[in-house]
Structures are given as structure tokens and as C-alpha cells.
Design a protein around this motif. Structure first.
Motif, PDB file in Angstrom:
ATOM      1  N   GLU A 210       0.820  -1.202   0.000  1.00  0.00           N
ATOM      2  CA  GLU A 210       0.000   0.000   0.000  1.00  0.00           C
ATOM      3  C   GLU A 210       0.857   1.258   0.000  1.00  0.00           C
ATOM      4  OE1 GLU A 210      -3.273   1.923  -0.727  1.00  0.00           O
ATOM      5  OE2 GLU A 210      -3.166  -0.278  -0.554  1.00  0.00           O
ATOM      6  N   GLN A 211       1.934   1.232   0.771  1.00  0.00           N
ATOM      7  CA  GLN A 211       2.838   2.378   0.785  1.00  0.00           C
ATOM      8  C   GLN A 211       3.524   2.541  -0.566  1.00  0.00           C
ATOM      9  OE1 GLN A 211       5.754   2.236   3.918  1.00  0.00           O
ATOM     10  NE2 GLN A 211       6.510   4.310   3.516  1.00  0.00           N
ATOM     11  N   MET A 212       3.881   1.427  -1.188  1.00  0.00           N
ATOM     12  CA  MET A 212       4.512   1.474  -2.509  1.00  0.00           C
ATOM     13  C   MET A 212       3.551   2.091  -3.525  1.00  0.00           C
ATOM     14  SD  MET A 212       7.414   0.588  -4.021  1.00  0.00           S
ATOM     15  CE  MET A 212       8.167  -0.915  -3.367  1.00  0.00           C
ATOM     16  N   ARG A 213       2.272   1.732  -3.447  1.00  0.00           N
ATOM     17  CA  ARG A 213       1.290   2.293  -4.388  1.00  0.00           C
ATOM     18  C   ARG A 213       1.161   3.798  -4.208  1.00  0.00           C
ATOM     19  NH1 ARG A 213      -1.729  -2.424  -2.727  1.00  0.00           N
ATOM     20  NH2 ARG A 213      -1.516  -4.015  -4.344  1.00  0.00           N
ATOM     21  N   GLU A 214       1.150   4.246  -2.962  1.00  0.00           N
ATOM     22  CA  GLU A 214       1.036   5.685  -2.702  1.00  0.00           C
ATOM     23  C   GLU A 214       2.226   6.444  -3.271  1.00  0.00           C
ATOM     24  OE1 GLU A 214       0.594   6.103   1.482  1.00  0.00           O
ATOM     25  OE2 GLU A 214      -1.443   5.248   1.535  1.00  0.00           O
ATOM     26  N   ARG A 215       3.413   5.912  -3.069  1.00  0.00           N
ATOM     27  CA  ARG A 215       4.615   6.597  -3.562  1.00  0.00           C
ATOM     28  C   ARG A 215       4.709   6.517  -5.085  1.00  0.00           C
ATOM     29  NH1 ARG A 215       9.555   5.775   0.804  1.00  0.00           N
ATOM     30  NH2 ARG A 215       8.313   6.285   2.652  1.00  0.00           N
ATOM     31  N   LYS A 216       4.245   5.428  -5.633  1.00  0.00           N
ATOM     32  CA  LYS A 216       4.204   5.298  -7.094  1.00  0.00           C
ATOM     33  C   LYS A 216       3.278   6.362  -7.680  1.00  0.00           C
ATOM     34  CE  LYS A 216       2.553   1.996 -10.624  1.00  0.00           C
ATOM     35  NZ  LYS A 216       1.959   0.639 -10.816  1.00  0.00           N
ATOM     36  N   ALA A 217       2.072   6.511  -7.103  1.00  0.00           N
ATOM     37  CA  ALA A 217       1.133   7.515  -7.578  1.00  0.00           C
ATOM     38  C   ALA A 217       1.715   8.920  -7.430  1.00  0.00           C
ATOM     39  CB  ALA A 217      -0.184   7.405  -6.807  1.00  0.00           C
ATOM     40  N   ALA A 218       2.470   9.138  -6.354  1.00  0.00           N
ATOM     41  CA  ALA A 218       3.093  10.448  -6.142  1.00  0.00           C
ATOM     42  C   ALA A 218       4.124  10.749  -7.223  1.00  0.00           C
ATOM     43  CB  ALA A 218       3.743  10.499  -4.763  1.00  0.00           C
ATOM     44  N   GLN A 219       4.828   9.743  -7.700  1.00  0.00           N
ATOM     45  CA  GLN A 219       5.808   9.941  -8.767  1.00  0.00           C
ATOM     46  C   GLN A 219       5.128  10.345 -10.068  1.00  0.00           C
ATOM     47  OE1 GLN A 219       9.018  10.165  -8.642  1.00  0.00           O
ATOM     48  NE2 GLN A 219       9.178   9.627  -6.479  1.00  0.00           N
ATOM     49  N   PHE A 220       3.984   9.734 -10.364  1.00  0.00           N
ATOM     50  CA  PHE A 220       3.258  10.098 -11.573  1.00  0.00           C
ATOM     51  C   PHE A 220       2.698  11.514 -11.464  1.00  0.00           C
ATOM     52  CE2 PHE A 220       2.456   5.330 -12.191  1.00  0.00           C
ATOM     53  CZ  PHE A 220       3.567   5.207 -13.007  1.00  0.00           C
ATOM     54  N   GLU A 221       2.269  11.899 -10.267  1.00  0.00           N
ATOM     55  CA  GLU A 221       1.782  13.256 -10.083  1.00  0.00           C
ATOM     56  C   GLU A 221       2.925  14.263 -10.213  1.00  0.00           C
ATOM     57  OE1 GLU A 221      -0.608  16.363  -9.892  1.00  0.00           O
ATOM     58  OE2 GLU A 221      -1.203  14.255 -10.125  1.00  0.00           O
ATOM     59  N   GLN A 222       4.107  13.899  -9.708  1.00  0.00           N
ATOM     60  CA  GLN A 222       5.268  14.782  -9.873  1.00  0.00           C
ATOM     61  C   GLN A 222       5.603  14.950 -11.345  1.00  0.00           C
ATOM     62  OE1 GLN A 222       8.821  13.767  -7.632  1.00  0.00           O
ATOM     63  NE2 GLN A 222      10.117  15.071  -8.922  1.00  0.00           N
ATOM     64  N   LEU A 223       5.482  13.864 -12.124  1.00  0.00           N
ATOM     65  CA  LEU A 223       5.712  13.955 -13.562  1.00  0.00           C
ATOM     66  C   LEU A 223       4.764  14.978 -14.178  1.00  0.00           C
ATOM     67  CD1 LEU A 223       6.721  13.053 -16.369  1.00  0.00           C
ATOM     68  CD2 LEU A 223       5.129  11.114 -16.218  1.00  0.00           C
ATOM     69  N   ARG A 224       3.499  14.920 -13.824  1.00  0.00           N
ATOM     70  CA  ARG A 224       2.528  15.863 -14.381  1.00  0.00           C
ATOM     71  C   ARG A 224       2.862  17.299 -13.986  1.00  0.00           C
ATOM     72  NH1 ARG A 224      -1.202  11.445 -13.071  1.00  0.00           N
ATOM     73  NH2 ARG A 224      -2.064  10.622 -15.022  1.00  0.00           N
ATOM     74  N   GLN A 225       3.247  17.487 -12.733  1.00  0.00           N
ATOM     75  CA  GLN A 225       3.581  18.834 -12.274  1.00  0.00           C
ATOM     76  C   GLN A 225       4.821  19.361 -12.990  1.00  0.00           C
ATOM     77  OE1 GLN A 225       3.918  18.665  -8.000  1.00  0.00           O
ATOM     78  NE2 GLN A 225       1.750  18.195  -7.685  1.00  0.00           N
ATOM     79  N   ASP A 226       5.830  18.504 -13.131  1.00  0.00           N
ATOM     80  CA  ASP A 226       7.053  18.916 -13.827  1.00  0.00           C
ATOM     81  C   ASP A 226       6.760  19.264 -15.280  1.00  0.00           C
ATOM     82  OD1 ASP A 226       8.444  18.470 -11.499  1.00  0.00           O
ATOM     83  OD2 ASP A 226       9.267  16.523 -12.125  1.00  0.00           O
ATOM     84  N   TYR A 227       5.863  18.487 -15.898  1.00  0.00           N
ATOM     85  CA  TYR A 227       5.493  18.755 -17.281  1.00  0.00           C
ATOM     86  C   TYR A 227       4.803  20.114 -17.405  1.00  0.00           C
ATOM     87  CZ  TYR A 227       2.574  18.794 -21.436  1.00  0.00           C
ATOM     88  OH  TYR A 227       1.936  19.180 -22.584  1.00  0.00           O
ATOM     89  N   ARG A 228       3.835  20.373 -16.546  1.00  0.00           N
ATOM     90  CA  ARG A 228       3.092  21.634 -16.631  1.00  0.00           C
ATOM     91  C   ARG A 228       4.001  22.836 -16.400  1.00  0.00           C
ATOM     92  NH1 ARG A 228      -1.124  18.441 -13.216  1.00  0.00           N
ATOM     93  NH2 ARG A 228      -2.380  17.492 -14.874  1.00  0.00           N
TER      94      ARG A 228
END
Length: 358
Positions: A262-280
Motif C-alpha cells: 500500500e505504501q509502494m502504491r502511494e509513492r508510485k502515484a506520487a511519482q506520476f503526479e510529480q511527472l505531471r507537475q514537472d510537465y506543466r
């Protein structure tokens, strides 16, 4: 001995392809019969649909825009062999109308917490990081089964592919919505696969073909007296790709940790959100709001969607360095690539890392 031949003299290679595939059917059991059957059927239908480009161009009943587009493609095809020293055969001197937007749909899959692609091995191509389907429904069905197993899955439509010289590959109607230059780059890329191919090393093969495509396009533009492609567009493409590769690197570090699921899933999702933020931030601060990659970045992201970028781009800088080392001489470059490709996998990858740092 008289051997049967197709209208373009290609039935013998077809038999050479289908014989090992048939052997695999016999060895692998019923589960493989349906998959290999659709591969054989799809390829056979594509072969039967081919018509010489020259005939299409000369036919006044054909769409004028199609004829003009194909006529332009033949100039790039000639350039590929005469100046880039790519194979001089009937590939991309034929045309096939398939009546659908993609010729195949590739299914990529990884474990939930890994960027290691699920590989599939074939008689000719060796092991690759995807499985191709000629029917979109079949691809989606296969993807759904993998998702039920807890895999990260992505389905990607493909406008063209190479049979590595076993057949004379046609220009396909699925490629016709591209501009003349994009069609030329595809021809360069796919012919590079015919020029040299290493079994079981998708990253090597795709990065090599991508470099040939990019460098070939630079020379194709210069040959026609055109200025280099817009630096802004090239920079945007490279920056976007780098964002994805950086995300892959962070995910690889994350997945190496011993964390609860569960912790791995949360951190994985956070990485994808960081990708979106970096892109924007990159889009708005440096690209003046250009939204060309918005659709990709706003769609659901998982490990499998990141796979093609690592496969197609990882070693492009290494091949660029190798090309520079041989003074931009194409035959010498191909000789060097062939020498590198024959080295054991670990040595080959180590040399690619060294070249990429030059």
C-alpha cells in the motif's frame, strides 16, 4: 525445382517465416494456436494487399492527394538507399490499403512494482517487450486478462512495423495521415531495422533505428535545401522524453525498496503526479503554453505506458557518439554498430553507457 511465388516474388520468405511459427504451435500447445494464427493471417492479408507505388501514382482513378503523397515518399525512399546506405529493395516501394487506422496494436505489460517489461519470444524477432495483435478487440482482451493478474498494461496502436527484411514491407494506408517528412522518417527508421537487428535487445534495436531516423532526417532536409527542423520542436521532444526517463529512474529507485504494497502504491502515484507537475511547469515556463503533449500526460499513467520511451530513446546519445567517432560515415557506422551488437549483452550495455557519456 519449381517453387510457388507471389505476385511480388515473396512467397518463399513467407514459407520460411511460417514454418518455425508452425513448429512453435505444435510445441507450445493450444494456448498459442490462436495467437500465432492471427499473426500469420494478419501478415498474409497485408502481403496480399500490396500494390507497387508506381502503379498507384500512375492511376488517375486514385485519390490525387494519395498519389502526390506516395510520389514524394519515393524520393525519400531513394535517398535512404543512395545516401543513408539503407537496404535497396522493394520495401516501401509498395503500398497497402488496410482500411483501419493501425496495422497492429501492441500490448505492453509490467509487474505493478517494476519497470521490467513482460517479454515475448518469436521465431524471427527474438524476444521483444510487447505482443502485437492485428485486431484491436483482441489486444484489449489480452490487456484485460493481464490487468486481472495485477499487471500494469498499456495498449498502443502502431501504424507500421518492420519484418526485418523477410518481406518487402509496404507503405501502409495507416501511415497516410502523416506529412511527407514524417513518412520519410518512418521509412528511415524501419529500413534501419532491416540493416541491423540484435535478437532479444529491444532497447538496442529501437535506439539504433531512432538515431538513424533522426540523423537521416537532418540529412534529408539538408539535401532538399531546407533549414534544420525547428529547434523549439526538437527541444520540446527531447525535454518531454527526458521527463519520462527521469520518472523511470525515480521509479526504479522506489521499486528497489522493501516497502509494504500500500505504501509502494502511494509513492508510485506520487511519482506520476510529480511527472505531471514537472510537465506543466516546463510547458508553461519554457514552451509558451504549447499543449502538444497534454493528451498524453493527462491520460492515466502506469509503468507500461512509460516503456516505449525507454525502449526507443535510451541509447540514442550513444549511437550519436558512435556516428561522430566514425566521422559521419554511414558504412563505417553500420560496421561499428554490427561489431557492438555482436558483443555479449553485458559488454554491449557497458559500452553503450560509456558512449552515452561522451
Amino acid at each position: 525445382m519449381i517453387r510457388p511465388r507471389s505476385s511480388h516474388g515473396l512467397l518463399d520468405p513467407l514459407l520460411r517465416l511460417l514454418f518455425p511459427a508452425l513448429m512453435l504451435l505444435l510445441l507450445n500447445g493450444c494456448a498459442s494456436v490462436g495467437y500465432y494464427s492471427q499473426l500469420a493471417s494478419g501478415q498474409w492479408q497485408l502481403l496480399r494487399a500490396r500494390t507497387p507505388v508506381a502503379e498507384v501514382v500512375a492511376d488517375p482513378a486514385r485519390d490525387p492527394q494519395l498519389r502526390a503523397h506516395l510520389e514524394q515518399s519515393q524520393q525519400a525512399r531513394a535517398f535512404a538507399s543512395e545516401h543513408l546506405h539503407l537496404p535497396d529493395n522493394q520495401s516501401y516501394r509498395l503500398y497497402a490499403d488496410i482500411g483501419r487506422p493501425y496495422v497492429v496494436w501492441n500490448v505492453f505489460a509490467t509487474p505493478e512494482f517494476s519497470l521490467q517489461a513482460q517479454t515475448h519470444c518469436f521465431p524471427i524477432a527474438g524476444c521483444v517487450a510487447y505482443r502485437g495483435y492485428y485486431n484491436q478487440g483482441a489486444a484489449r482482451g489480452a490487456a484485460a486478462l493481464l490487468q486481472q493478474q495485477g499487471m500494469d498494461v498499456a495498449v498502443s496502436g502502431v501504424e507500421a512495423y518492420s519484418t526485418l527484411g523477410w518481406f518487402n514491407d509496404p507503405i501502409i494506408s495507416s501511415m497516410m495521415h502523416w506529412g511527407d517528412e514524417r513518412l520519410a522518417t518512418l521509412i528511415f527508421h524501419e529500413l534501419a531495422h532491416q540493416r541491423f537487428y540484435v535478437q532479444d535487445d529491444t532497447e538496442f534495436n529501437e535506439s539504433f533505428a531512432t538515431f538513424v531516423e533522426q540523423q537521416g532526417t537532418r540529412q534529408w532536409r539538408a539535401y532538399r535545401g531546407l533549414p534544420p527542423a525547428s529547434e523549439a520542436q526538437v527541444q520540446q521532444r527531447d525535454q518531454f522524453t527526458q521527463l519520462l526517463l527521469d520518472t523511470r529512474q525515480r521509479l526504479e529507485h522506489l521499486y528497489a525498496q522493501a516497502l509494504p504494497a500500500e505504501q509502494m502504491r502511494e509513492r508510485k502515484a506520487a511519482q506520476f503526479e510529480q511527472l505531471r507537475q514537472d510537465y506543466r511547469q516546463l510547458r508553461d515556463s519554457q514552451w509558451h503554453g504549447d499543449k502538444r503533449y497534454d493528451a498524453w500526460i493527462n491520460a492515466p499513467i502506469n509503468n507500461a505506458r512509460l516503456l516505449p520511451f525507454g525502449l526507443y530513446d535510451q541509447w540514442v546519445p550513444a549511437f550519436a557518439a558512435l556516428f561522430k567517432q566514425v566521422g559521419g560515415d554511414w558504412p563505417a557506422f553500420y560496421d561499428a554498430v554490427q561489431t557492438l551488437g555482436k558483443r555479449p549483452p553485458a559488454e554491449r550495455k557497458a559500452e553503450l553507457r560509456r558512449l552515452a557519456q561522451l
